[in-house]
Design a protein around this motif. Structure first.
Motif, short mmCIF file in Angstrom:
data_model
loop_
_atom_site.label_atom_id
_atom_site.label_comp_id
_atom_site.label_asym_id
_atom_site.label_seq_id
_atom_site.Cartn_x
_atom_site.Cartn_y
_atom_site.Cartn_z
N PRO A 15 7.91 -2.61 10.77
CA PRO A 15 8.05 -1.63 11.85
C PRO A 15 6.95 -0.58 11.75
O PRO A 15 6.38 -0.36 10.67
CB PRO A 15 9.43 -1.00 11.59
CG PRO A 15 10.14 -1.95 10.68
CD PRO A 15 9.07 -2.66 9.91
N ALA A 16 6.66 0.07 12.86
CA ALA A 16 5.56 1.03 12.91
C ALA A 16 5.82 2.26 12.05
O ALA A 16 4.91 2.82 11.46
CB ALA A 16 5.30 1.45 14.35
N ASP A 17 7.07 2.70 11.95
CA ASP A 17 7.38 3.96 11.27
C ASP A 17 8.17 3.67 9.99
O ASP A 17 9.39 3.78 9.97
CB ASP A 17 8.18 4.87 12.21
CG ASP A 17 8.32 6.27 11.67
OD1 ASP A 17 7.49 6.67 10.84
OD2 ASP A 17 9.29 6.95 12.05
N LEU A 18 7.46 3.31 8.94
CA LEU A 18 8.11 2.97 7.68
C LEU A 18 8.45 4.22 6.88
O LEU A 18 7.70 5.20 6.89
CB LEU A 18 7.19 2.10 6.83
CG LEU A 18 6.96 0.68 7.32
CD1 LEU A 18 5.83 0.02 6.53
CD2 LEU A 18 8.24 -0.12 7.18
N PRO A 19 9.57 4.20 6.14
CA PRO A 19 9.86 5.32 5.24
C PRO A 19 8.82 5.35 4.11
O PRO A 19 8.07 4.40 3.91
CB PRO A 19 11.24 5.00 4.68
CG PRO A 19 11.72 3.77 5.34
CD PRO A 19 10.60 3.18 6.12
N ARG A 159 4.08 -0.68 2.94
CA ARG A 159 3.16 0.17 3.70
C ARG A 159 2.37 -0.74 4.63
O ARG A 159 2.07 -1.88 4.29
CB ARG A 159 2.23 0.93 2.76
CG ARG A 159 2.96 1.93 1.91
CD ARG A 159 2.10 2.69 0.94
NE ARG A 159 0.69 2.67 1.26
CZ ARG A 159 -0.21 3.43 0.65
NH1 ARG A 159 0.15 4.25 -0.30
NH2 ARG A 159 -1.48 3.36 0.97
N GLU A 160 2.02 -0.22 5.76
CA GLU A 160 1.29 -1.01 6.76
C GLU A 160 -0.02 -1.55 6.20
O GLU A 160 -0.43 -2.67 6.52
CB GLU A 160 1.03 -0.16 8.00
CG GLU A 160 0.47 -0.95 9.17
CD GLU A 160 1.42 -2.02 9.70
OE1 GLU A 160 0.93 -3.11 10.05
OE2 GLU A 160 2.65 -1.78 9.76
#
Length: 190
Positions: A15-19, A159-160
């Protein structure tokens, strides 16, 4: 490259908004972090966030994995159950060690829990049996509730950029105390 390889590389990863996992603010007790991540997955509506891959060892040392569900986490360890006469039950009788791998897909998180496994008492095993879907009122003397006593936990936050954050907690099997050594895993992932 094959068509399959191209298709697999094109799949969305995270997902675009990772913790973010900040090792500096992570709790001293890894079970606390595990329960927080599990709670996050439950609150996010992930399907079967208590599902995990349990790996045991076959008689020849071959790792054998299968998917089970986590039943409880308490001072005795991470609970799961099976028939004593199942392959995994027999493998645990021969070599009472295992590893659990949880994957919280939507948050890009995995947790590996490794340690010794012990059989819990008969009354706990029967209470677990009675709580299963389809329980018909008959006891099952072959049913066993186990606890994996954690000696090592590794938390991976994706992480992306694929430079994932990996935090490991360790204690020796002989150390019955609450102290855990922790640190970043700096080797390549895996």
């Amino acid at each position: 490259m094959s068509q399959l390889s191209d298709r697999l590389r094109a799949l969305p990863a995270f997902p675009a908004d990772l913790p973010v996992l900040d090792p500096e603010t992570a709790p001293a007790d890894p079970v606390e972090l595990f329960l927080a991540w599990l709670d996050d997955a439950i609150e996010a509506g992930e399907r079967q966030p208590h599902g995990m891959a349990l790996t045991t060892l076959a008689p020849d040392g071959t790792p054998v994995g299968r998917v089970l569900i986590l039943k409880e986490v308490d001072a005795r360890g991470f609970h799961f159950s099976t028939h004593r006469t199942s392959r995994k039950g027999q493998q645990l009788a021969d070599h009472p060690r295992a590893s659990m791998l949880f994957w919280f897909k939507e948050a890009g998180r995995t947790v590996r829990v490794t340690g010794a496994v012990r059989a819990l008492d008969e009354s706990a095993s029967q209470r677990d049996w009675e709580g299963r879907p389809g329980y018909d009122g008959a006891p099952n003397p072959d049913w066993q509730l186990y606890a994996l006593v954690p000696e090592e936990l590794e938390f991976m936050q994706a992480r992306e950029d694929r430079n994932h954050t990996r935090l490991e907690y360790r204690r020796s099997a002989e150390d019955a105390g609450p102290a855990w050594a922790r640190g970043l895993v700096t080797t390549p992932a895996g």
